[in-house]
Scaffold this active site. Structure first.
Site, short mmCIF file in Angstrom:
data_model
loop_
_atom_site.label_atom_id
_atom_site.label_comp_id
_atom_site.label_asym_id
_atom_site.label_seq_id
_atom_site.Cartn_x
_atom_site.Cartn_y
_atom_site.Cartn_z
N LYS A 72 26.39 -18.90 -66.42
CA LYS A 72 26.22 -19.66 -67.66
C LYS A 72 27.57 -19.94 -68.30
O LYS A 72 28.45 -19.08 -68.33
CB LYS A 72 25.35 -18.87 -68.66
CG LYS A 72 23.95 -18.60 -68.17
CD LYS A 72 23.23 -17.60 -69.04
CE LYS A 72 22.96 -18.11 -70.42
NZ LYS A 72 22.17 -17.14 -71.22
N GLY A 78 21.80 -26.21 -74.25
CA GLY A 78 20.96 -27.26 -73.71
C GLY A 78 20.86 -27.25 -72.19
O GLY A 78 20.58 -28.26 -71.57
N GLY A 79 21.10 -26.07 -71.58
CA GLY A 79 21.00 -25.97 -70.13
C GLY A 79 22.22 -26.49 -69.39
O GLY A 79 22.25 -26.47 -68.15
N HIS A 149 16.54 -26.22 -66.84
CA HIS A 149 16.90 -25.33 -67.94
C HIS A 149 16.91 -26.03 -69.29
O HIS A 149 17.46 -25.52 -70.26
CB HIS A 149 18.27 -24.68 -67.69
CG HIS A 149 18.41 -24.08 -66.32
ND1 HIS A 149 17.59 -23.09 -65.85
CD2 HIS A 149 19.28 -24.38 -65.31
CE1 HIS A 149 17.95 -22.77 -64.62
NE2 HIS A 149 18.95 -23.55 -64.27
N ARG A 206 23.39 -22.96 -85.00
CA ARG A 206 23.08 -24.29 -85.54
C ARG A 206 21.57 -24.40 -85.74
O ARG A 206 20.81 -23.53 -85.31
CB ARG A 206 23.54 -25.39 -84.57
CG ARG A 206 22.86 -25.30 -83.20
CD ARG A 206 23.33 -26.41 -82.26
NE ARG A 206 22.65 -26.37 -80.98
CZ ARG A 206 23.07 -25.68 -79.92
NH1 ARG A 206 24.18 -24.97 -80.02
NH2 ARG A 206 22.41 -25.71 -78.78
#
Length: 592
Positions: A72, A78-79, A149, A206
């Protein structure tokens, strides 16, 4: 039938408009957040989040943790910059791919490695903190159903989560927020196993895309909360004052083709009509009819949010509203969302992040032939359009007796019969149409006869076909553009083509066989081959990027590259040949 309920959501902003912007990075503490969370008593997943970013170091930690692992991007979201690695031999390729995407999206290719939990749920908790040391949670959202994802359908609260687990989730999220003295709206994301054990994944600093479902079930306006907290005020409600009411779903409308591996698709929004916004239905959109969806943004173009008194009622409302969300001009995932929302396992709340791969066959079935009743509606739509055109001609020429001012096919003493050919998928369908003296039509398709009667009328900016086929009445939205007939109804959407003679067709597939074609319109990010290279089937040829998605183009067969048509940084249109490719003799013989 439209679902109605006497209950109304505790709060609803019926419509709003948002603009897509570049993703803000995750918390700068993300690389050390696992140790902070563990110290705060928040459950964490084993992983590596260190500063040493050498390939060999990351690979060694992946082996220590044990495959499968998740790579990651530290500053991701957002994938993007996220890859699952199931075996050591895949690690290097997936690491490089994740880094390229992370650099493109966040200008930072730093990675973390985590243990990957099979068939998990993605459950996140909305939290809020203020400058006075207060922090609260606004319950959880389930965002498990994803592709690449990225979330597709979110709901609040999470299905099947018991009150005691919900309380533990919320309290863990608040501990996480307080551990970093968090101020404002944030989301603490957890991974949850089949026994409802949950582990901290990350914190998004956020207000997220799916925040409307939280607003719907809590009666809050989180944007207002942000402004108040930023101005130095306390959080408007205490934890005890925040109550959960009803159930809410959010469906993300993407410009993509689910039947082509969810490839993003830029193009024009020739027609766009949505359900009516009301107290329990929100339409949040960044586009209007006539807009051109470009390759430079994420494929999400809108959100549909619904609320009802319970999950089943909310799901019924979601399906009803999706059938009223009609787009022509580019591919969308609306029909896929309908299929997903109607799946028995989804309806039962048995969701997890592998839901789409597990049920892919039912969610994306092979195309079936259109029902003959729909073909009759399509033929009637064509006939009524002809009638409209001749009526206009009659008014313009003021010659009511001109043979060109009549489309009725009227004959003395006999009925007029004509043949209409429509194309359903790859099959031409012949329809024999008889014009009856009473204004109805007899239609013969294969060995089945139909009696058809109807008319077209306008309602708002849409045209509707109100008709009867063998006595069964229906109301269908009708759109005829160029050589395609679109029918939208409560049973779903149907696309029927009008065959074009070969001499009028400007599109030819000749010259593209044997090569690799661009699966989407996008930018060539990386080129791995040059003229003269010998490749094997499955070798990587290029990397394309469109709508923030990376796609690797692979060789369809073994052979030799004769010519590469695109350089790095250039743009290729969908279905354009990317390379000139000569197959090996053995492959040629197999196809002959």
């Amino acid at each position: 039938m439209k679902h109605t309920s006497s209950a109304l959501p505790p709060h609803s902003r019926a419509t709003s408009t948002w603009r897509r912007s570049s993703k803000r990075p995750r918390s700068p503490l993300h690389s050390t957040s696992k140790s902070i969370m563990a110290a705060a008593g928040v459950p964490v997943v084993e992983g590596y989040h260190g500063k040493d970013q050498a390939d060999q170091c990351l690979k060694e930690h992946a082996g220590r943790i044990g495959y499968p692992v998740m790579i990651k991007a530290i500053r991701g979201g957002g994938g993007k910059g996220m890859r699952i690695v199931r075996a050591e031999k895949e690690f290097q390729e997936q690491l490089e791919s994740a880094r390229r995407e992370a650099t493109k999206s966040f200008s930072d290719d730093a990675m973390l490695i985590e243990k990957f939990v099979d068939t998990p749920r993605h459950v996140e908790v909305q939290v809020f903190g203020d400058h006075h040391g207060n922090a609260v949670y606004l319950f959880e959202r389930d965002c498990s159903v994803q592709r690449r994802h990225q979330k597709i359908i979110e709901e609040a609260p999470g299905p099947g989560i018991k009150p005691e687990v919900r309380k533990k989730l919320g309290e863990a999220a608040v501990r996480a927020a307080k551990a970093v003295n968090y101020v404002g709206a944030g989301t603490v994301e957890f991974i949850m196993d089949s026994k409802h054990n949950f582990y901290f994944m990350e914190m998004n600093t956020r207000l997220q895309v799916e925040h409307p479902v939280t607003e719907m079930i809590t009666g809050t306006d989180l944007v207002e909360w942000q402004l108040r907290v930023a101005a130095g005020e306390k959080i408007p409600l205490s934890q005890e004052e925040i109550t959960l009411q009803g159930h809410s779903f959010e469906a993300r409308i993407y410009a993509e083709d689910p039947n082509n591996n969810f490839m993003p698709g830029a193009g024009p929004l020739v027609h766009l009509s949505t359900p009516q916004a009301d107290l329990s239905t929100r339409i949040e959109t960044g586009v209007r009819q006539g807009d051109e969806v470009s390759v430079h943004y994420d494929p999400m173009i809108a959100k549909l949010v619904v609320w009802a008194a319970d999950r089943q009622a909310a799901l019924t409302k979601l399906r009803y509203s999706l059938r009223q969300y009609n787009i022509v001009g580019l591919h969308t995932n609306i029909d896929f969302l309908l299929s997903l929302a109607g799946h028995p396992e989804f309806e039962a709340g048995n969701v997890h992040t592998d839901f789409i791969p597990q049920h892919r066959r039912e969610l994306l079935p092979s195309r079936r032939a259109a029902a003959k009743e729909f073909l009759c509606q399509a033929a009637l739509g064509l006939i009524l359009r002809e009638k409209t055109m001749t009526d206009v001609f009659k008014l313009q020429t003021q010659d009511h007796y001109s043979p060109f001012a009549s489309s009725s096919g009227r004959r003395l003493n006999i009925s007029y019969t004509r043949n209409i050919t429509l194309r359903d998928g790859q099959n031409n369908v012949a329809i024999a149409v008889t014009y009856n003296h009473d204004g109805s039509y007899g239609m013969q398709i294969d060995d089945k006869a139909f009696q058809v009667l109807g008319d077209v009328y306008n309602e708002g900016n849409c045209s509707y076909l109100k008709c009867s086929v063998n006595g069964v009445a229906s109301k269908t939205k009708l759109i005829i553009l160029e050589n395609t007939i679109y029918l939208f109804s409560m049973e779903g959407s149907i696309q029927i083509d009008i065959p074009v003679p070969k001499y009028l067709s400007s599109v030819s597939s000749k010259g593209t066989q044997g090569g690799a074609l661009a699966p989407m319109t996008g930018t060539i990010e990386k080129v791995f081959v040059k003229a003269g290279d010998k490749v094997k089937a499955g070798d990587s040829l290029m990397v394309m990027i469109a709508m923030k998605m990376e796609h690797t183009i692979k060789a369809p067969k073994s052979g030799t590259i004769k010519k590469v048509f695109y350089k790095e940084g250039s743009q290729a249109n969908r279905h354009s040949p990317l390379v000139k490719f000569e197959e090996e003799e053995s492959d040629k013989r197999e196809t002959e």
